[in-house]
Design a protein around this motif. Structure first.
Motif, mmCIF file in Angstrom:
data_model
loop_
_atom_site.group_PDB
_atom_site.id
_atom_site.type_symbol
_atom_site.label_atom_id
_atom_site.label_comp_id
_atom_site.label_asym_id
_atom_site.label_seq_id
_atom_site.Cartn_x
_atom_site.Cartn_y
_atom_site.Cartn_z
ATOM 1 N N UNK A 543 35.951 30.605 41.789
ATOM 2 C CA UNK A 543 36.029 31.938 41.183
ATOM 3 C C UNK A 543 34.686 32.647 41.262
ATOM 4 N N UNK A 544 34.672 33.899 40.835
ATOM 5 C CA UNK A 544 33.450 34.711 40.911
ATOM 6 C C UNK A 544 33.416 35.693 39.743
ATOM 7 N N UNK A 545 32.269 36.300 39.550
ATOM 8 C CA UNK A 545 32.066 37.251 38.464
ATOM 9 C C UNK A 545 33.030 38.425 38.582
ATOM 10 N N UNK A 546 33.609 38.840 37.456
ATOM 11 C CA UNK A 546 34.435 40.042 37.417
ATOM 12 C C UNK A 546 34.010 40.850 36.197
ATOM 13 N N UNK A 547 33.875 42.165 36.372
ATOM 14 C CA UNK A 547 33.330 43.038 35.334
ATOM 15 C C UNK A 547 34.432 43.795 34.602
ATOM 16 N N UNK A 548 34.212 44.016 33.310
ATOM 17 C CA UNK A 548 35.063 44.869 32.487
ATOM 18 C C UNK A 548 34.306 46.165 32.209
ATOM 19 N N UNK A 549 35.016 47.159 31.660
ATOM 20 C CA UNK A 549 34.363 48.420 31.329
ATOM 21 C C UNK A 549 33.218 48.239 30.358
ATOM 22 N N UNK A 550 33.376 47.324 29.396
ATOM 23 C CA UNK A 550 32.330 47.111 28.389
ATOM 24 C C UNK A 550 31.076 46.463 28.964
ATOM 25 N N UNK A 551 31.158 45.974 30.194
ATOM 26 C CA UNK A 551 29.974 45.404 30.847
ATOM 27 C C UNK A 551 29.115 46.474 31.520
ATOM 28 N N UNK A 552 29.638 47.683 31.625
ATOM 29 C CA UNK A 552 28.980 48.734 32.401
ATOM 30 C C UNK A 552 28.083 49.587 31.503
ATOM 31 N N UNK A 553 26.841 49.738 31.921
ATOM 32 C CA UNK A 553 25.892 50.631 31.264
ATOM 33 C C UNK A 553 25.393 51.628 32.304
ATOM 34 N N UNK A 554 24.660 52.624 31.854
ATOM 35 C CA UNK A 554 24.117 53.577 32.813
ATOM 36 C C UNK A 554 23.108 52.870 33.717
ATOM 37 N N UNK A 555 23.368 52.963 35.002
ATOM 38 C CA UNK A 555 22.527 52.436 36.073
ATOM 39 C C UNK A 555 22.775 50.964 36.414
ATOM 40 N N UNK A 556 23.057 50.126 35.425
ATOM 41 C CA UNK A 556 23.253 48.713 35.752
ATOM 42 C C UNK A 556 24.300 48.103 34.822
ATOM 43 N N UNK A 557 24.769 46.921 35.194
ATOM 44 C CA UNK A 557 25.801 46.281 34.391
ATOM 45 C C UNK A 557 25.268 45.004 33.744
ATOM 46 N N UNK A 558 25.912 44.646 32.652
ATOM 47 C CA UNK A 558 25.563 43.448 31.899
ATOM 48 C C UNK A 558 26.224 42.246 32.565
ATOM 49 N N UNK A 559 25.492 41.193 32.851
ATOM 50 C CA UNK A 559 26.123 40.006 33.438
ATOM 51 C C UNK A 559 27.288 39.529 32.575
ATOM 52 N N UNK A 560 28.444 39.413 33.180
ATOM 53 C CA UNK A 560 29.668 39.092 32.448
ATOM 54 C C UNK A 560 29.861 37.588 32.335
ATOM 55 N N UNK A 561 30.648 37.175 31.341
ATOM 56 C CA UNK A 561 31.013 35.766 31.225
ATOM 57 C C UNK A 561 32.477 35.576 31.598
ATOM 58 N N UNK A 562 32.991 36.500 32.428
ATOM 59 C CA UNK A 562 34.363 36.403 32.895
ATOM 60 C C UNK A 562 34.375 36.180 34.412
ATOM 61 N N UNK A 563 35.255 35.280 34.846
ATOM 62 C CA UNK A 563 35.304 34.910 36.256
ATOM 63 C C UNK A 563 36.753 34.942 36.747
ATOM 64 N N UNK A 564 36.888 35.264 38.026
ATOM 65 C CA UNK A 564 38.211 35.476 38.599
ATOM 66 C C UNK A 564 38.266 34.905 40.010
ATOM 67 N N UNK A 565 39.334 34.176 40.317
ATOM 68 C CA UNK A 565 39.598 33.760 41.690
ATOM 69 C C UNK A 565 40.312 34.919 42.373
ATOM 70 N N UNK A 566 39.679 35.498 43.370
ATOM 71 C CA UNK A 566 40.205 36.719 43.992
ATOM 72 C C UNK A 566 41.398 36.377 44.886
ATOM 73 N N UNK A 567 42.603 36.665 44.370
ATOM 74 C CA UNK A 567 43.863 36.425 45.067
ATOM 75 C C UNK A 567 44.685 37.708 45.038
ATOM 76 N N UNK A 568 44.345 38.681 45.857
ATOM 77 C CA UNK A 568 44.983 40.016 45.779
ATOM 78 C C UNK A 568 46.495 39.969 45.798
ATOM 79 N N UNK A 569 47.064 39.038 46.552
ATOM 80 C CA UNK A 569 48.521 38.983 46.678
ATOM 81 C C UNK A 569 49.194 38.552 45.375
ATOM 82 N N UNK A 570 48.438 37.992 44.440
ATOM 83 C CA UNK A 570 49.006 37.501 43.181
ATOM 84 C C UNK A 570 48.910 38.520 42.051
ATOM 85 N N UNK A 571 48.113 39.566 42.234
ATOM 86 C CA UNK A 571 47.856 40.493 41.143
ATOM 87 C C UNK A 571 48.919 41.587 41.079
ATOM 88 N N UNK A 572 49.046 42.153 39.875
ATOM 89 C CA UNK A 572 50.034 43.221 39.682
ATOM 90 C C UNK A 572 49.635 44.494 40.418
#
Length: 730
Positions: A543-572
């Protein structure tokens, strides 16, 4: 693979373009994807089976029918089947089919709370239980504790609130209030005395008879629940105790399905106080077309003559309570007035012979019209557009048609009426036919309803509105527009004073600028369909880092503690992979009251609360565009024009991006780079202000104008991420 447009696919499938759009939105066309806001369909895609034409057994229900029952989209239904939340009995032409017995049990389990898997905002119509709507009456009401006790007793003893039970409880309250008002005394168990023929004479008892469903059932109900008939109600001037009792016991789902949000007394008083303080009311007719239980009528001032008051509602029991409240307030028992002035009709269909001087109230929000009703409404009302007709839009249009020339409309409405795009048709009607007199921003004024609302008062002049004379009030200030304005029905800019409006006009007309319209790519973040299954808080090799809206700040993002295996065919729902993997892109918060853009050159994934912007304007560096979008002038433009808590693509595409020399862009980018590597709050604040000082002159704004902008935004979070101050409340 060749991709076709909606128009081309419509011809290929022999369907309308609107139907193709709907099929794409519900994920019914395999391989269809939205690119830069446009649906593109593979030329090899097959026409899907139309669920509307499926013939099912009489004991079976199709997926589309089940989704309609649960008030969810077909796309959500398909996803729930995929996740095992819904269990079909069979499949018909590749479409799930459910047994009626299963659906009935499913509904019962949702209502009872037994089924926790389907707890969702989409199923609020099935929420059960009772609650005291405390804000509906004054905090000092002596009857409030009684209603609370009744509700607690019913919940504690798991009493089913049938129509007969509800009407019996209401009749007990009504008869006590009527006797209390007429005789100045309190009597317990008045309804029992009345049914047994032991009650003293009262001129209003025929109104109690109207409430009672079946008198034969009343003795059994009183005997079975005798504790509920030992409470003593006291008449209180201006307090809708009957209404409080009714709406507190009424099924919460019914309120939501019918768009009934009963207005708190303090809001009703505000509306009446302002409206009738500045207007002559002698011999003027006043109508509340959606009167509920009559709280607006109870708050009318003495200057309104009772013989000129009218009310209407489609809820039969509410109208009966309104008649009692009117009788209590004005001591009027004349049936000719009570039954002709307070009617139980569909206001959107019924044509009143009276043209009113004042129309007041709180029209239904989000009423669920049937398909047949929508068809008829579209024939009659210019504001009835789109797939979902908003009930308060057509109520406003019908109310304007019911007013005398120069008559006044004053409604409590969602704040969205002033800015959201779907309400453009009704705003256009109002701006071309009304003079807005007063707007008061109330915030979230309704109990347990997260929906900012306003009091909107307008005179039906049948002339174009130019803004002069409109008074606007919010929690912080009050001002009156003095100078004429040009109003756009799409974004009317109603809620800003003259000095701020002048700045908006200046920004709208700067010549050395471009916009992102047609010169950028937009993409939504990933919709997994099941975050619990796909998102982990543990980093693995897969898996790899995935960002939520609350991780986003002006200019840079906060390192997230959420991870996702990128499987596009499985997502809604997922954007093309190349958008997430772009060499550089901007990420922005979707749900936010201001613009918050961060830079990413790490091909980072993002969820649907964090959207993607890839500017493609020749001669403009991405970091320069980010600096402009994060600046105070851009935030001021967004806030004053759109007044939204969602950052929509259409908003971003309208923000002017001023031209700048390559040298100046490089200077700005140098400051941006300093922000990207810095975390000290004081330094970040200084760098942010430095960028403002470089960007503001590009808009042609002077220091006085910038100070107006800065002052209007002074209490807002800047969303600058700093290790030393993560709250960023600068």
């Amino acid at each position: 693979m060749q991709l076709l447009s909606v128009k081309e696919t419509a011809k290929r499938f022999h369907l309308s373009e609107r139907r193709i759009q709907a099929l794409c939105e519900s994920n019914r066309i395999e391989g269809a994807q939205m690119i830069s806001g446009v649906w593109l369909i593979p030329s090899t895609a097959q026409r899907p089976t139309d669920e509307r034409t499926l013939q099912t057994d009489e004991n079976e229900i199709s997926l589309s029918q089940l989704c309609n029952i649960l008030s969810i989209s077909t796309a959500t239904g398909r996803n729930w089947v995929k996740l095992g939340k819904l269990t079909p009995v069979s499949t018909l032409k590749q479409t799930p089919v459910f047994s009626k017995a299963y659906v009935n049990q499913l509904k019962a389990d949702i209502i009872s709370g037994k089924n926790t898997a389907l707890k969702s905002r989409r199923n609020k119509k099935y929420i059960s239980g009772t609650s005291v709507y405390r804000s509906y009456v004054s905090d000092t009401s002596v009857n409030l504790s009684i209603v609370q006790s009744i509700v607690e007793y019913i919940e504690c003893h798991h009493i089913e609130i049938t129509e007969s039970f509800l009407c019996t409880i209401l009749a007990e309250c009504a008869i006590q209030l009527l006797w209390s008002k007429q005789n100045g005394s309190q009597t317990v168990s008045c309804l029992s005395d009345y049914i047994n023929g032991h009650a003293s004479h009262n001129d209003y008892l025929f109104l109690v008879d109207d409430i009672l469903c079946d008198k034969l059932l009343i003795p059994n109900i009183i005997n079975e629940h005798s504790d509920l008939f030992r409470f003593t109600y006291t008449y209180e001037k201006g307090e809708d105790i009957l209404g409080l009792l009714y709406i507190s016991l009424k099924h919460l789902g019914d309120r939501k399905a019918t768009g009934s949000y009963y207005t708190p007394t303090n809001v009703v008083k505000k509306l009446c106080r302002h409206l009738f303080a500045i207007n002559e009311t002698s011999k003027k007719d006043v109508l509340d077309p959606c009167c509920g239980t009559g709280n607006f009528i109870l708050q009318l001032p003495p200057c309104v003559h009772p013989s000129h008051i009218y009310g209407n509602d489609i809820d039969t029991l509410s109208v009966k309570i309104t008649r009692i409240n009117y009788a209590l307030k004005y001591d009027i028992s004349d049936p000719a007035i009570l039954y002709t002035h307070f009617t139980n009709k569909d206001y959107l269909v019924f044509q009143s012979p009276i043209k009113y001087d004042y129309i007041i109230g709180n029209p239904p929000w989000g009423y669920e019209f049937s398909d047949a009703q929508k068809k008829e409404l579209k024939k009659k009302y210019n504001s009835a557009t789109g797939k979902n007709i908003e009930s308060y839009d057509v109520f406003i249009e019908q109310s304007l048609a019911s007013l005398q020339p120069n008559g006044i409309l004053s409604f409590v409405l969602p704040e969205a009426i002033l800015s959201v795009q779907t309400h453009t048709p009704i705003r256009q009607i109002m701006l071309h036919n009304c003079t807005f007199q007063y707007i008061e921003f109330l915030g979230n004024a309704f109990d347990k309803v997260q929906c900012p609302c306003v009091i909107l008062q307008a005179a039906y002049t049948r002339k174009m509105f130019n803004g002069v004379g409109l008074t606007v009030k919010d929690s912080a200030r009050k001002f009156t527009i003095q100078n004429p304005r040009h109003f756009s029905s799409e974004y009317p800019c109603l809620a800003i004073p003259d000095d701020e409006y002048c700045i908006i006009e200046k920004l709208n007309h700067i010549t050395n600028s471009v916009t992102l319209l047609g010169k950028s790519k937009f993409a939504l973040g990933i919709v997994t369909g099941n975050n619990k299954e796909y998102i982990s808080q543990t980093k693995t090799d897969k898996n790899e880092l995935v960002l939520k809206g609350s991780d986003i700040y002006k200019y840079k993002y906060l390192p997230s503690d959420h991870y996702l295996a990128f499987q596009p065919e499985s997502f809604q729902q997922v954007a093309p992979t190349e958008y997430y993997r772009a060499e550089e892109k901007l990420l922005y918060r979707f749900i936010c009251n201001q613009l918050v853009f961060a830079y990413d050159n790490n091909q980072t994934l993002s969820l649907n609360s964090c959207n993607i912007l890839i500017p493609e304007i020749d001669g403009f560096h991405m970091k320069y565009i980010m600096a402009v979008l994060n600046s105070r002038p851009a935030q001021f433009y967004f806030k004053k024009n759109f007044h939204s808590v969602k950052i929509l693509r259409s908003h971003i595409e309208q923000i002017p991006i001023p031209l700048a020399t390559q040298e100046l862009q490089n200077d700005i980018i140098a400051v941006v780079n300093s922000i990207l590597i810095n975390s000290d709050s004081d330094v970040m604040q200084k760098l942010y202000d430095e960028l403002d000082s470089m960007i503001t002159p590009l808009y042609g704004l002077n220091d006085a104008e910038y100070q107006i902008i800065k002052s209007s935004l002074k209490d807002e979070n800047l969303f600058l991420y700093c290790h030393s101050d993560e709250s960023n409340n600068h």
